[in-house]
Design a protein around this motif. Structure first.
Motif, PDB file in Angstrom:
ATOM      1  N   GLU A  77       0.836  -1.200   0.000  1.00  0.00           N
ATOM      2  CA  GLU A  77       0.000   0.000   0.000  1.00  0.00           C
ATOM      3  C   GLU A  77       0.868   1.245   0.000  1.00  0.00           C
ATOM      4  O   GLU A  77       1.843   1.340   0.743  1.00  0.00           O
ATOM      5  N   ILE A  78       0.508   2.198  -0.828  1.00  0.00           N
ATOM      6  CA  ILE A  78       1.202   3.482  -0.907  1.00  0.00           C
ATOM      7  C   ILE A  78       0.294   4.524  -0.273  1.00  0.00           C
ATOM      8  O   ILE A  78      -0.842   4.714  -0.700  1.00  0.00           O
ATOM      9  N   ARG A  79       0.789   5.168   0.757  1.00  0.00           N
ATOM     10  CA  ARG A  79       0.001   6.201   1.445  1.00  0.00           C
ATOM     11  C   ARG A  79      -0.026   7.463   0.592  1.00  0.00           C
ATOM     12  O   ARG A  79       1.004   7.905   0.094  1.00  0.00           O
ATOM     13  N   SER A  80      -1.211   8.014   0.436  1.00  0.00           N
ATOM     14  CA  SER A  80      -1.371   9.240  -0.336  1.00  0.00           C
ATOM     15  C   SER A  80      -1.790  10.360   0.604  1.00  0.00           C
ATOM     16  O   SER A  80      -2.689  10.187   1.429  1.00  0.00           O
ATOM     17  N   SER A  81      -1.131  11.512   0.483  1.00  0.00           N
ATOM     18  CA  SER A  81      -1.480  12.645   1.339  1.00  0.00           C
ATOM     19  C   SER A  81      -2.700  13.385   0.799  1.00  0.00           C
ATOM     20  O   SER A  81      -3.325  14.157   1.512  1.00  0.00           O
ATOM     21  N   ASN A  82      -3.049  13.151  -0.449  1.00  0.00           N
ATOM     22  CA  ASN A  82      -4.205  13.802  -1.069  1.00  0.00           C
ATOM     23  C   ASN A  82      -5.277  12.771  -1.369  1.00  0.00           C
ATOM     24  O   ASN A  82      -4.971  11.657  -1.787  1.00  0.00           O
ATOM     25  N   PRO A  83      -6.543  13.132  -1.182  1.00  0.00           N
ATOM     26  CA  PRO A  83      -7.610  12.190  -1.555  1.00  0.00           C
ATOM     27  C   PRO A  83      -7.660  12.024  -3.073  1.00  0.00           C
ATOM     28  O   PRO A  83      -7.481  12.981  -3.816  1.00  0.00           O
ATOM     29  N   LEU A  84      -7.863  10.792  -3.511  1.00  0.00           N
ATOM     30  CA  LEU A  84      -7.928  10.489  -4.941  1.00  0.00           C
ATOM     31  C   LEU A  84      -9.317   9.984  -5.298  1.00  0.00           C
ATOM     32  O   LEU A  84     -10.015   9.418  -4.454  1.00  0.00           O
ATOM     33  N   GLY A  85      -9.698  10.155  -6.539  1.00  0.00           N
ATOM     34  CA  GLY A  85     -10.982   9.679  -6.998  1.00  0.00           C
ATOM     35  C   GLY A  85     -10.893   9.210  -8.430  1.00  0.00           C
ATOM     36  O   GLY A  85      -9.948   9.517  -9.150  1.00  0.00           O
ATOM     37  N   ALA A  86     -11.884   8.446  -8.838  1.00  0.00           N
ATOM     38  CA  ALA A  86     -11.977   7.974 -10.221  1.00  0.00           C
ATOM     39  C   ALA A  86     -13.368   8.313 -10.731  1.00  0.00           C
ATOM     40  O   ALA A  86     -14.341   8.304  -9.979  1.00  0.00           O
ATOM     41  N   SER A  87     -13.431   8.625 -12.003  1.00  0.00           N
ATOM     42  CA  SER A  87     -14.739   8.928 -12.583  1.00  0.00           C
ATOM     43  C   SER A  87     -14.829   8.287 -13.956  1.00  0.00           C
ATOM     44  O   SER A  87     -13.820   8.000 -14.599  1.00  0.00           O
ATOM     45  N   PHE A  88     -16.047   8.046 -14.387  1.00  0.00           N
ATOM     46  CA  PHE A  88     -16.276   7.508 -15.718  1.00  0.00           C
ATOM     47  C   PHE A  88     -17.643   7.969 -16.203  1.00  0.00           C
ATOM     48  O   PHE A  88     -18.517   8.327 -15.411  1.00  0.00           O
ATOM     49  N   ILE A  89     -17.786   8.003 -17.501  1.00  0.00           N
ATOM     50  CA  ILE A  89     -19.042   8.410 -18.120  1.00  0.00           C
ATOM     51  C   ILE A  89     -19.778   7.146 -18.538  1.00  0.00           C
ATOM     52  O   ILE A  89     -19.223   6.270 -19.199  1.00  0.00           O
ATOM     53  N   PHE A  90     -21.032   7.068 -18.116  1.00  0.00           N
ATOM     54  CA  PHE A  90     -21.850   5.888 -18.403  1.00  0.00           C
ATOM     55  C   PHE A  90     -23.289   6.349 -18.606  1.00  0.00           C
ATOM     56  O   PHE A  90     -23.894   6.930 -17.707  1.00  0.00           O
ATOM     57  N   GLU A  91     -23.829   6.119 -19.789  1.00  0.00           N
ATOM     58  CA  GLU A  91     -25.213   6.468 -20.124  1.00  0.00           C
ATOM     59  C   GLU A  91     -25.550   7.918 -19.744  1.00  0.00           C
ATOM     60  O   GLU A  91     -26.445   8.174 -18.952  1.00  0.00           O
ATOM     61  N   ASP A  92     -24.809   8.860 -20.268  1.00  0.00           N
ATOM     62  CA  ASP A  92     -25.019  10.293 -20.035  1.00  0.00           C
ATOM     63  C   ASP A  92     -24.950  10.691 -18.561  1.00  0.00           C
ATOM     64  O   ASP A  92     -25.628  11.611 -18.119  1.00  0.00           O
ATOM     65  N   LYS A  93     -24.142   9.975 -17.790  1.00  0.00           N
ATOM     66  CA  LYS A  93     -23.919  10.304 -16.387  1.00  0.00           C
ATOM     67  C   LYS A  93     -22.419  10.254 -16.125  1.00  0.00           C
ATOM     68  O   LYS A  93     -21.721   9.407 -16.683  1.00  0.00           O
ATOM     69  N   ILE A  94     -21.960  11.132 -15.267  1.00  0.00           N
ATOM     70  CA  ILE A  94     -20.585  11.048 -14.777  1.00  0.00           C
ATOM     71  C   ILE A  94     -20.676  10.509 -13.357  1.00  0.00           C
ATOM     72  O   ILE A  94     -21.367  11.090 -12.508  1.00  0.00           O
ATOM     73  N   ILE A  95     -20.011   9.391 -13.111  1.00  0.00           N
ATOM     74  CA  ILE A  95     -20.023   8.778 -11.787  1.00  0.00           C
ATOM     75  C   ILE A  95     -18.633   8.959 -11.195  1.00  0.00           C
ATOM     76  O   ILE A  95     -17.632   8.556 -11.792  1.00  0.00           O
ATOM     77  N   ILE A  96     -18.581   9.567 -10.010  1.00  0.00           N
ATOM     78  CA  ILE A  96     -17.314   9.830  -9.329  1.00  0.00           C
ATOM     79  C   ILE A  96     -17.299   9.022  -8.039  1.00  0.00           C
ATOM     80  O   ILE A  96     -18.268   9.025  -7.278  1.00  0.00           O
ATOM     81  N   SER A  97     -16.197   8.327  -7.792  1.00  0.00           N
ATOM     82  CA  SER A  97     -16.052   7.522  -6.590  1.00  0.00           C
ATOM     83  C   SER A  97     -14.654   7.722  -6.013  1.00  0.00           C
ATOM     84  O   SER A  97     -13.683   7.808  -6.765  1.00  0.00           O
ATOM     85  N   PRO A  98     -14.534   7.786  -4.693  1.00  0.00           N
ATOM     86  CA  PRO A  98     -13.192   7.910  -4.103  1.00  0.00           C
ATOM     87  C   PRO A  98     -12.398   6.618  -4.254  1.00  0.00           C
ATOM     88  O   PRO A  98     -12.971   5.526  -4.303  1.00  0.00           O
ATOM     89  N   ILE A  99     -11.089   6.756  -4.350  1.00  0.00           N
ATOM     90  CA  ILE A  99     -10.199   5.593  -4.410  1.00  0.00           C
ATOM     91  C   ILE A  99      -9.805   5.240  -2.980  1.00  0.00           C
ATOM     92  O   ILE A  99      -9.296   6.083  -2.244  1.00  0.00           O
ATOM     93  N   SER A 100     -10.087   4.003  -2.587  1.00  0.00           N
ATOM     94  CA  SER A 100      -9.827   3.560  -1.217  1.00  0.00           C
ATOM     95  C   SER A 100      -8.344   3.505  -0.905  1.00  0.00           C
ATOM     96  O   SER A 100      -7.912   3.882   0.178  1.00  0.00           O
ATOM     97  N   SER A 101      -7.568   3.002  -1.866  1.00  0.00           N
ATOM     98  CA  SER A 101      -6.151   2.792  -1.600  1.00  0.00           C
ATOM     99  C   SER A 101      -5.379   2.703  -2.915  1.00  0.00           C
ATOM    100  O   SER A 101      -5.926   2.293  -3.932  1.00  0.00           O
ATOM    101  N   VAL A 102      -4.099   3.058  -2.857  1.00  0.00           N
ATOM    102  CA  VAL A 102      -3.200   2.909  -4.000  1.00  0.00           C
ATOM    103  C   VAL A 102      -2.307   1.707  -3.711  1.00  0.00           C
ATOM    104  O   VAL A 102      -1.630   1.661  -2.677  1.00  0.00           O
ATOM    105  N   LEU A 103      -2.314   0.728  -4.608  1.00  0.00           N
ATOM    106  CA  LEU A 103      -1.524  -0.489  -4.433  1.00  0.00           C
ATOM    107  C   LEU A 103      -0.475  -0.573  -5.532  1.00  0.00           C
ATOM    108  O   LEU A 103      -0.801  -0.473  -6.712  1.00  0.00           O
ATOM    109  N   GLN A 104       0.776  -0.744  -5.125  1.00  0.00           N
ATOM    110  CA  GLN A 104       1.861  -0.946  -6.093  1.00  0.00           C
ATOM    111  C   GLN A 104       2.206  -2.430  -6.120  1.00  0.00           C
ATOM    112  O   GLN A 104       2.425  -3.038  -5.083  1.00  0.00           O
TER     113      GLN A 104
END
Length: 195
Positions: A77-104
C-alpha cells in the motif's frame, strides 16, 4: 465570450464502491496488459496477490510443472497525502467515486525460493506458568524457550508498533479468494452496470 455547451451530463458522487488504484512500476508502458488468472486479498492489511501466467514462449523454456508456470505479483500500500478519486461516463452520467487505496505491485519472490520456512520455533512462557510441568514436543524441530516478565505500557505500545509485530499480524490474516473477470467479458459488463 462564452464557450459553447457541447453536452450536459448529470454528476453522481458515490462512496458505495471500494476502488483501488493499481500501479506496476516495474512493468514497461509498452507491454501487454496483464492476463490475471486468479487473485486473493487480505482486506485488513490491504494486500492483494495476483497470479499471471507466463507467456507461452516463456512457458516452454521452464522445466517446472504447469501449475507453477505463473508469475505472482504482490501489492504494497502506498500512502497518499491527497484524496484520490476515479470517474467515468456511463449512459449520459458522470459517476465519481473515491479511491480507497493505491496499491503498487511487484513480482513476488516467494515462488522462486519455494516458500521455505524456518524450522526454529519459539515457545513463550508467561511468568504465571508452571515451567517445571511444561510439556515440550520432542519432534525434530529446534525449540527455544523464553521466559518473559510483565511488560510496561510503554514497552507494550512499542511492541504493537514494531515491524515484526505488524508483519506477524499480516501473516496471520487469511487470504480471501477473489473472482476475476476478463476485460470486456459479459460478467465484467454486468458488474459495471451494477455501479
Amino acid at each position: 465570450e462564452q464557450d459553447e455547451v457541447i453536452r450536459e451530463l448529470d454528476v453522481f458522487v458515490t462512496d458505495e464502491l471500494e476502488l483501488y488504484l493499481a500501479q506496476y512500476p516495474l512493468k514497461p508502458v509498452y507491454s501487454e496488459p496483464l492476463n490475471i488468472s486468479s487473485a486473493k486479498m487480505k482486506p485488513k492489511c490491504n494486500k492483494l496477490e495476483l497470479s499471471v501466467p507466463f507467456p507461452p514462449k516463456l512457458q516452454k523454456s521452464f522445466d517446472v510443472p504447469a501449475a507453477e508456470q505463473y508469475q505472482r505479483f504482490q501489492s504494497s500500500e502506498i500512502r497518499s497525502s491527497n484524496p484520490l478519486g476515479a470517474s467515468f461516463i456511463f449512459e449520459d452520467k458522470i459517476i465519481i467515486s473515491p479511491i480507497s487505496s493505491v496499491l503498487q505491485f511487484r513480482p513476488s519472490m516467494k515462488q522462486a525460493y519455494g516458500g521455505v520456512a524456518s524450522k526454529a520455533e519459539t515457545i513463550e512462557v508467561a511468568p504465571e506458568m508452571d515451567v517445571d510441568n511444561l510439556e515440550i514436543d520432542q519432534s525434530d524441530t529446534i525449540q527455544q524457550i523464553q521466559l518473559k516478565r510483565k511488560e510496561s505500557e510503554r514497552a507494550k505500545a512499542a511492541r504493537l508498533q514494531s515491524y515484526s509485530y505488524l508483519k506477524a499480524q499480516e501473516e496471520r490474516e487469511p487470504w480471501q479468494p477473489m473472482k476475476v473477470y476478463a476485460i470486456g467479458s459479459r460478467a465484467s459488463e454486468q458488474k459495471f452496470e451494477q455501479l
